[in-house]
Write a protein that holds these residues in place. Structure first.
Motif, mmCIF file in Angstrom:
data_model
loop_
_atom_site.group_PDB
_atom_site.id
_atom_site.type_symbol
_atom_site.label_atom_id
_atom_site.label_comp_id
_atom_site.label_asym_id
_atom_site.label_seq_id
_atom_site.Cartn_x
_atom_site.Cartn_y
_atom_site.Cartn_z
ATOM 1 N N LEU A 83 -5.268 -2.457 -2.914
ATOM 2 C CA LEU A 83 -6.024 -1.491 -2.069
ATOM 3 C C LEU A 83 -7.041 -0.953 -2.584
ATOM 4 O O LEU A 83 -8.349 -0.907 -1.940
ATOM 5 N N ASP A 84 -7.339 -1.111 -3.998
ATOM 6 C CA ASP A 84 -8.631 -0.666 -4.579
ATOM 7 C C ASP A 84 -9.630 -1.937 -4.258
ATOM 8 O O ASP A 84 -10.540 -1.705 -4.267
ATOM 9 N N THR A 136 0.770 -1.167 0.032
ATOM 10 C CA THR A 136 -0.072 -0.045 -0.042
ATOM 11 C C THR A 136 0.745 1.330 0.016
ATOM 12 O O THR A 136 0.289 2.541 -0.479
ATOM 13 N N ASP A 174 -4.481 -2.886 -8.030
ATOM 14 C CA ASP A 174 -4.048 -2.430 -6.911
ATOM 15 C C ASP A 174 -4.668 -3.236 -5.720
ATOM 16 O O ASP A 174 -6.123 -3.053 -5.756
ATOM 17 N N SER A 228 1.079 1.841 -3.546
ATOM 18 C CA SER A 228 -0.114 2.399 -4.188
ATOM 19 C C SER A 228 -0.352 3.656 -4.327
ATOM 20 O O SER A 228 -1.030 4.306 -5.165
#
Length: 221
Positions: A207-208, A188, A205, A191
Motif C-alpha cells: 500500500l505504501d 491491504t 507494505d 496493512s
C-alpha cells in the motif's frame, strides 16, 4: 496536481488507510497542497475470495470496469486500486478506459529490488492466483497454512482492530523471518496492523508503494 481515481471498498478500511497515507506523505502547508483524489468506495464489489478460490461467486471484473468508467467520467487522470488480490483483474480494468492504471504490484516489485529473499503475507487468493509471480524476479516464500492469514483478513473486515490481529500477524511474520530476509505485506487489510510489528522485522507494505505511485502521477502534472 492531477486527480487520481481510486477503485475502493476492497475493503473500506483499506481505502480509508490509503487516503490517510496520502495525506501524511505530503508536507502540506494548506489544503491545496494535498493530492486530489476521486474515490469510488464500493463495498459491493463481488468477493475476490469467493470468485478466485471458492468458485462460488461472480467475477468482480464487470463491477470494477464500471467503477473505472465512472471515475474517468468524474475527471480522474489515472486509476489506482488499494487491493492486491483485485490486481488479478488489472488487464480488464485497463481495457475499460484510456486512463493509465497505477499498478500497485509493479511499484511493489520495484521497491523490493535488492532486499533478498522475500516472504509474503497476503490473501490466499493473491498467492494461489500467482499474480505476484510475473512481477518478482525470484520465488517468494509464503506461510504453509493459509488459515491464519484468512482469519486475520476476515476479522478486519468484520470490525476487528489492528491491535487484535497483531499477535497473529507477528507470529506469521516471525515464522517467515526464519527463512527469508524481508517481509512483504501484500494485503491491504494487513496493512492496518503492519506499523505495529516489532521493529526487528523488516517489511515493505504494497500500500505504501501505491501511495508513491499516486503521488508521483499527481505531481507530474
Amino acid at each position: 496536481m492531477r486527480p487520481v481515481g481510486i477503485l475502493g471498498g476492497m475493503g473500506p478500511q483499506a481505502t480509508i488507510l490509503l487516503l490517510q497515507k496520502l495525506l501524511d506523505v505530503v508536507p502540506a502547508q494548506d489544503d491545496a497542497d494535498h493530492v486530489p483524489v476521486i474515490v469510488h468506495q464500493n463495498p459491493g464489489v463481488p468477493s475476490r475470495i469467493a470468485a478466485l478460490i471458492e468458485g462460488t461467486g461472480p467475477s468482480p471484473l464487470p463491477v470494477l470496469q464500471g467503477m473505472a468508467r465512472d471515475l474517468a467520467a468524474a475527471g480522474a487522470t489515472a486509476l489506482a486500486m488499494p487491493c492486491n488480490t483485485a490486481h488479478h483483474y488489472a488487464a480488464g480494468i485497463r481495457a475499460a478506459t484510456d486512463l493509465p492504471f497505477l499498478d500497485m504490484l509493479a511499484a511493489t516489485a520495484q521497491s523490493l529490488e535488492g532486499k533478498g529473499r522475500i516472504g509474503i503475507l497476503a490473501s490466499p487468493a493473491t498467492r494461489l492466483t500467482g499474480i505476484f509471480d510475473t512481477y518478482l524476479d525470484a520465488p517468494f516464500t509464503a506461510p504453509p497454512d493459509d488459515a491464519p492469514l484468512l482469519g486475520m483478513i476476515r476479522a478486519i473486515k468484520a470490525g476487528a482492530t489492528p491491535e487484535q490481529i497483531l499477535p497473529a500477524l507477528t507470529e506469521e511474520a516471525r515464522r517467515l523471518q526464519e527463512r527469508t530476509d524481508h517481509i512483504l505485506i501484500a494485503c491491504t487489510e494487513l496493512s492496518l496492523a503492519a506499523p505495529l510489528l516489532p521493529r526487528d522485522i523488516a517489511w515493505t507494505d504494497s500500500l505504501d508503494c501505491l501511495v508513491g505511485r499516486i503521488l508521483g502521477h499527481a505531481q507530474s502534472g
